[in-house]
Design a protein around this motif. Structure first.
Motif, short mmCIF file in Angstrom:
data_model
loop_
_atom_site.label_atom_id
_atom_site.label_comp_id
_atom_site.label_asym_id
_atom_site.label_seq_id
_atom_site.Cartn_x
_atom_site.Cartn_y
_atom_site.Cartn_z
N TYR A 44 4.74 -0.67 -1.61
CA TYR A 44 5.99 -1.01 -2.30
C TYR A 44 5.68 -1.13 -3.79
O TYR A 44 4.79 -1.89 -4.19
CB TYR A 44 6.57 -2.34 -1.80
CG TYR A 44 7.81 -2.74 -2.57
CD1 TYR A 44 9.03 -2.11 -2.33
CD2 TYR A 44 7.76 -3.74 -3.54
CE1 TYR A 44 10.16 -2.45 -3.05
CE2 TYR A 44 8.90 -4.10 -4.26
CZ TYR A 44 10.09 -3.45 -4.00
OH TYR A 44 11.23 -3.79 -4.71
N SER A 45 6.38 -0.36 -4.59
CA SER A 45 6.18 -0.40 -6.03
C SER A 45 7.51 -0.69 -6.71
O SER A 45 8.58 -0.28 -6.23
CB SER A 45 5.61 0.93 -6.54
OG SER A 45 6.45 2.01 -6.18
N ASP A 46 7.44 -1.40 -7.80
CA ASP A 46 8.65 -1.79 -8.51
C ASP A 46 8.30 -2.06 -9.96
O ASP A 46 7.14 -2.25 -10.33
CB ASP A 46 9.28 -3.04 -7.88
CG ASP A 46 10.76 -3.18 -8.25
OD1 ASP A 46 11.24 -2.39 -9.08
OD2 ASP A 46 11.40 -4.11 -7.71
N ARG A 47 9.34 -2.10 -10.74
CA ARG A 47 9.19 -2.39 -12.16
C ARG A 47 9.76 -3.76 -12.44
O ARG A 47 10.93 -4.02 -12.16
CB ARG A 47 9.92 -1.33 -12.99
CG ARG A 47 9.68 -1.43 -14.48
CD ARG A 47 10.50 -0.40 -15.22
NE ARG A 47 11.93 -0.69 -15.09
CZ ARG A 47 12.89 0.09 -15.59
NH1 ARG A 47 12.58 1.22 -16.18
NH2 ARG A 47 14.17 -0.24 -15.46
N GLN A 53 2.36 -2.62 -7.71
CA GLN A 53 2.36 -1.95 -6.42
C GLN A 53 1.60 -2.80 -5.42
O GLN A 53 0.50 -3.28 -5.70
CB GLN A 53 1.72 -0.56 -6.52
CG GLN A 53 1.60 0.15 -5.18
CD GLN A 53 1.03 1.54 -5.33
OE1 GLN A 53 1.65 2.41 -5.92
NE2 GLN A 53 -0.17 1.75 -4.79
N LEU A 54 2.19 -3.00 -4.25
CA LEU A 54 1.56 -3.71 -3.15
C LEU A 54 1.40 -2.74 -1.99
O LEU A 54 2.33 -1.98 -1.67
CB LEU A 54 2.43 -4.89 -2.71
CG LEU A 54 2.78 -5.94 -3.78
CD1 LEU A 54 3.74 -6.97 -3.23
CD2 LEU A 54 1.51 -6.61 -4.31
N SER A 55 0.22 -2.74 -1.37
CA SER A 55 -0.02 -1.82 -0.26
C SER A 55 -0.80 -2.52 0.85
O SER A 55 -1.59 -3.44 0.58
CB SER A 55 -0.78 -0.58 -0.74
OG SER A 55 -2.04 -0.93 -1.26
N SER A 96 -4.03 -4.29 -0.72
CA SER A 96 -4.35 -4.23 -2.14
C SER A 96 -3.12 -4.49 -2.98
O SER A 96 -1.98 -4.39 -2.50
CB SER A 96 -4.96 -2.86 -2.50
OG SER A 96 -4.01 -1.84 -2.30
N ALA A 97 -3.37 -4.81 -4.22
CA ALA A 97 -2.31 -5.04 -5.19
C ALA A 97 -2.72 -4.42 -6.51
O ALA A 97 -3.91 -4.41 -6.87
CB ALA A 97 -2.06 -6.54 -5.36
N TYR A 98 -1.74 -3.91 -7.24
CA TYR A 98 -2.00 -3.23 -8.51
C TYR A 98 -0.90 -3.63 -9.48
O TYR A 98 0.29 -3.57 -9.16
CB TYR A 98 -2.00 -1.72 -8.30
CG TYR A 98 -2.28 -0.89 -9.53
CD1 TYR A 98 -3.59 -0.60 -9.90
CD2 TYR A 98 -1.25 -0.39 -10.31
CE1 TYR A 98 -3.86 0.17 -11.02
CE2 TYR A 98 -1.50 0.37 -11.43
CZ TYR A 98 -2.81 0.66 -11.79
OH TYR A 98 -3.06 1.42 -12.89
N LEU A 99 -1.30 -4.09 -10.68
CA LEU A 99 -0.34 -4.54 -11.70
C LEU A 99 -0.67 -3.83 -13.00
O LEU A 99 -1.83 -3.78 -13.43
CB LEU A 99 -0.43 -6.05 -11.90
CG LEU A 99 0.40 -6.64 -13.06
CD1 LEU A 99 1.89 -6.45 -12.79
CD2 LEU A 99 0.07 -8.11 -13.27
N SER A 100 0.35 -3.28 -13.63
CA SER A 100 0.18 -2.57 -14.90
C SER A 100 1.06 -3.24 -15.96
O SER A 100 2.25 -3.46 -15.74
CB SER A 100 0.57 -1.09 -14.75
OG SER A 100 0.46 -0.42 -15.98
N HIS A 101 0.43 -3.56 -17.09
CA HIS A 101 1.14 -4.22 -18.18
C HIS A 101 0.96 -3.43 -19.46
O HIS A 101 -0.16 -3.09 -19.85
CB HIS A 101 0.61 -5.65 -18.39
CG HIS A 101 1.11 -6.30 -19.64
ND1 HIS A 101 2.43 -6.69 -19.80
CD2 HIS A 101 0.48 -6.62 -20.80
CE1 HIS A 101 2.57 -7.22 -21.00
NE2 HIS A 101 1.41 -7.20 -21.63
N MET A 102 2.06 -3.11 -20.12
CA MET A 102 2.03 -2.43 -21.40
C MET A 102 2.29 -3.46 -22.49
O MET A 102 3.42 -3.93 -22.67
CB MET A 102 3.09 -1.32 -21.45
CG MET A 102 3.11 -0.54 -22.76
SD MET A 102 4.39 0.75 -22.77
CE MET A 102 3.75 1.86 -21.51
N GLY A 103 1.25 -3.87 -23.20
CA GLY A 103 1.37 -4.91 -24.21
C GLY A 103 1.44 -4.35 -25.61
O GLY A 103 1.27 -3.15 -25.84
N ASP A 104 1.70 -5.22 -26.57
CA ASP A 104 1.72 -4.80 -27.96
C ASP A 104 0.31 -4.50 -28.45
O ASP A 104 0.12 -3.62 -29.30
CB ASP A 104 2.34 -5.90 -28.84
CG ASP A 104 3.83 -6.07 -28.58
OD1 ASP A 104 4.48 -5.08 -28.24
OD2 ASP A 104 4.33 -7.20 -28.72
#
Length: 871
Positions: free
Chosen positions: A613-616, A624-626, A633-641
């Protein structure tokens, strides 16, 4: 008490509407006479409408304007307006020599120029059909020119005269990945790996140093494999007159005829990125499937080109530099500890050149190896491609040192609707270890660019080499390891990580190379097909091959819309190792932005079934959680300044747990300021945006906006070189006390440049104010108010009423009318903590009085006119 919200909402529209009523029938006339009786004013004698008295009239002076050439923006610059000799009351834009140079005119048009004002300004009448008009309301200077006068142009592309070399500065970019792996029987093992670039810019030169490294630490605290190395030191610059790129230092040979190898020396290559976009080549792609959250490392000859974390499932990497050629090593490190590697042979389009033009590549130096220094003799190489006609191109080249020679010739043909094809032959002659080896290599390439299908590319290539043919890199390996691959001392050969492996494989011996890439979209079916096939055969060792097939299709089932089905198949074989894999995915939208996917995977002889399951979360964060029958597993993506950060965690049966974090970012330092920022391509082109010291201003280049730091600086990285780029203030996300009077800027930067642009931003409170002169009268209707940075902060309405923006405690503002600066306001030293709800009562002191005071209030760097001062 004033109802400030009501006045704020009605003042400016009523004022502008009144002006439109006054001048509505006068456009097209020379001088406009206003009927002031229609204005609802208490004092119709105290009005200053001089700035609106002539249609299109702009008071003589210098203005910052965006130049529009046939509707396309030219970088913003200062434009002077002068009164022509034959019309002392008029004004005309002065097209200076520097501005005219940016228009990209043909030499034949330049020869027709005539000038006025002692040769300072271009006379628009010297080019029939040329029209010039200015508009202060939009700060725009519009220039209309027949296309016959202009060089070749394309959307988002500017001729070299408009390219910006940027400002001098320093940069430090990095890409780091840290992993911690725990396994019950082996304990914990931590590792840190990364790569990056340190650089400096001065004028047109860019100096760069690339680094890469890896550190491992076992559970007992002892350090394992440690390596930190500088992969290359080099400097480069663009030479626009030649459409070329000059590089000195350590580099890799980028050739369309010969294979790539590392050397120390200099090269001068025609640079496709300096051509309009539709005349350029394309970058290689890497496609694969990750069984778990994995780290993907792409390298060439030991140098890391790309490193990233990817989530479980299919991945596709498309942002490699289009100058990358030759064979790429791809290493996928799974979080369960398994590793699989494969090679990708990059494709190249047929070596075609526009009619009448010549493309060339020259290089000279000494070959070198990343791990053991210089090798081989000094060499020289050159190649060219000549566009003979609309259909044919001839190309060829040569390479030589004391003991090696290679010569190549070929021809290419544009088949129009059927694509393009080229064929070439290369002969090599090598003397080494007492032997003389001579052989030929034949190559056929075909490509077709399907513009009607979103510019997808189909490529096919075939090369056949005779048994004694040696490429330059094979010749260098044979010098170092011997013809049988055995290095002196019996240490074998180096793998992609710089480690010696006990393998005695014959050098060279390439027989045939097959390369096919198909990437096509079927819009009517909602389907996409991507396929690639690479096979290398040898005269005296096993074949290697790799193929990928990716099919995807969107469809609807009942009330469920935008479901998708994708199938990814791959097979990789290298020597005695074979890796087959398959991933079947069905996904459906869930919620507003979420996606639920069901996967069936087969790889390494194991079958796994999982759900993802992936979401924004928002524009900057996604996850994303799988879970599968063997792992979660879990995956987190962060777009920072200041950096892009990815987090990954997984657990598998057998008490195996992994935690990973990666960070990609950089820092840029110039004389104008400094900022930390996110970046994707290390050492690349970037733009520093100055918001005038105002922090937290959202600036958008591509993707999510980045906010200016405490010093009012923001850096937009990964700017496309030689392509027009726009940076803008995100007006929807502006803080309530900030207003952007100029929200967009455009420019075209050369490769590796640090661009610099400032945007006009006003920070401060907003409130109604009543202005009074020393004798109790009010400034005239239409007078303008500016702050110390010469930004417009208000226009005076009836009886001295004005809605001011950018109010800062104790700051000065100046009021102008009649074309002169008349008096100065001093704002309250202390502003109410609960905001400005009442109208400010402000006295406006004459400029002359300010200048005679013990502490002059004159604006920094600005001369205040003392004639006709307010009374």
């Amino acid at each position: 008490m004033w109802n400030t919200s009501k006045v704020r909402n009605t003042f400016r529209p009523s004022f502008l509407g009144g002006l439109m009523t006054l001048a509505g029938t006068a456009f097209g006339a020379g001088d406009i006479e206003f009927n002031t009786d229609v204005l609802d004013l208490s004092d119709r004698t105290n009005i200053d409408l001089s700035r609106f008295a002539r249609s299109g009239f702009i008071l003589p002076g210098t203005y910052s304007m965006v130049v529009q050439l046939n509707g396309q923006a030219v970088p913003e610059q200062s434009v002077a307006f002068y009164a022509p000799d034959d019309d002392p009351k008029g004004s005309q834009a002065c097209l200076s020599a520097s501005l005219v140079e940016q228009l990209g005119l043909k030499a034949a048009a330049v020869a027709k120029f005539t000038w006025w004002k002692d040769g300072e300004c271009l006379n628009p009448q010297s080019l029939p059909g040329m029209e010039v008009s200015g508009d202060l309301a939009t700060s725009t200077l519009s220039i209309s020119l027949p296309h016959a006068y202009l060089e070749y142009s394309a959307i988002n592309w500017d001729p070299p005269a408009r390219w910006d070399e940027g400002v001098a500065g320093l940069l430090v970019d990095y890409n780091l990945t840290a992993q911690s792996n725990y396994q019950r029987n082996n304990g914990t093992r931590n590792n840190l790996s990364g790569n990056g670039t340190v650089g400096a810019n001065a004028g047109a030169w860019r100096v760069r140093a690339d680094w890469q490294g890896r550190v491992e630490r076992a559970n007992e605290g002892a350090y394992g494999n440690q390596k930190l190395e500088w992969s290359r030191f080099y400097a480069y610059r663009a030479i626009p007159a030649l459409k070329a790129r000059l590089v000195v230092g350590e580099d890799y040979l980028y050739s369309d005829l010969f294979d790539s190898f590392r050397f120390t020396g200099a090269s001068l290559n025609s640079d496709q990125s300096q051509l309009p976009p539709n005349l350029r080549g394309y970058a290689p792609e890497v496609v694969g499937v990750a069984k778990t959250n994995a780290k993907v490392i792409i390298s060439q000859k030991g140098r890391v080109l790309y490193e990233t974390l990817v989530a479980a499932g299919p991945f596709r990497i498309q942002d490699l530099h289009d100058a990358v050629t030759g064979s790429l090593d791809v290493r996928v490190e799974e979080q369960d500890g398994s590793v699989h590697s494969f090679k990708v042979d990059t494709a190249g389009v047929p070596y075609l050149t526009r009619p009448g033009q010549v493309r060339y590549k020259l290089a000279a130096g000494r070959p070198s190896n990343l791990h053991y220094g210089a090798e081989g003799n000094v060499f020289g190489t050159g190649e060219f491609s000549w566009g003979v006609s609309n259909g044919w191109s001839l190309f060829g080249g040569g390479m030589t040192d004391n003991n090696y020679r290679a010569l190549s010739v070929g021809a290419g043909r544009d088949l129009l609707a059927f694509g393009a094809v080229s064929v070439d032959v290369t002969q090599s002659h090598a003397q080494l270890w007492g032997d003389t080896l001579t052989g030929k290599s034949y190559r056929l390439q075909y490509s077709k660019n399907f513009e009607e299908y979103d510019s997808q590319v189909t490529f096919a290539g075939y090369r056949f080499s005779e048994k004694n043919f040696l490429s330059m890199s094979e010749y260098l390996d044979a010098r170092h390891y011997g013809l049988n691959g055995e290095r002196a001392g019996g240490r074998g050969m180096l793998n992609e990580h710089g480690e010696y492996v006990e393998s005695w494989k014959p050098i060279g011996g390439s027989k045939a190379l097959y390369t096919v890439t198909v990437n096509k979209q079927f819009r009517d079916l909602g389907a996409t097909v991507y396929a690639s096939y690479n096979k290398q055969t040898y005269w005296s060792r096993p074949d290697t091959q790799r193929w990928n097939l990716s099919l995807s299709r969107y469809f609807n089932v009942g009330s469920v819309k935008n479901m998708s089905l994708s199938l990814n198949l791959y097979r990789s074989q290298e020597y005695q190792h074979q890796d087959n894999g398959m991933a079947l995915t069905v996904s459906l939208p869930l919620g507003r932005t979420g996606t639920l996917a069901l996967d069936a995977n087969r790889g390494g002889g194991n079958n796994t079934f999982s759900s993802r399951y992936s979401d924004r979360i928002d524009e900057r964060n996604s996850y994303q959680l799988s879970a599968s029958n063997r792992s979660a597993s879990a995956y987190l993506s962060h777009m920072g300044d200041q950096a892009d950060i990815d987090l990954s965690a997984s657990t598998q049966e057998g008490d195996y747990r992994t935690l990973s974090v990666s960070a990609r970012g950089g820092g840029t330092l110039t004389a104008q300021g400094a900022a930390l920022h996110r970046t994707g391509s290390t050492g690349g082109t970037r733009l520093m945006v100055d918001t005038g010291g105002v922090p937290d201003v959202p600036v958008r280049g591509y993707g999510s906006p980045t906010r200016s730091n405490a010093f009012g600086k923001a850096v937009i990285s990964d700017i496309s070189s030689y392509q027009r780029t726009a940076a803008s203030v995100d007006l929807e996300r502006l803080p309530s006390n900030v207003e952007a009077t100029q929200s967009v800027t455009q420019l075209t930067l050369t490769e590796g440049a640090i661009g610099y642009r400032s945007l006009d931003v006003i920070a401060g409170a907003k409130a109604m104010a009543v202005l009074r002169l020393g004798d109790g009268t009010a400034p005239p209707f239409g007078a303008t108010v500016k702050n110390v940075r010469q930004q417009d902060t208000g226009i005076v309405n009836d009886d001295g009423n004005v809605y001011l923006s950018g109010i800062q405690a104790g700051e000065l503002m100046i009021v102008s009318w009649g074309g002169r600066e008349r008096c100065i306001l001093t704002l309250p030293a202390v502003l109410p903590a609960d905001g400005l709800t009442d109208a400010l009562q402000l006295g406006c002191r004459p400029v002359a009085a300010e200048q005679s005071s013990p502490e002059p209030a004159a604006l920094p760097g600005k001369h205040l006119d003392t004639e006709n001062s307010a009374t």
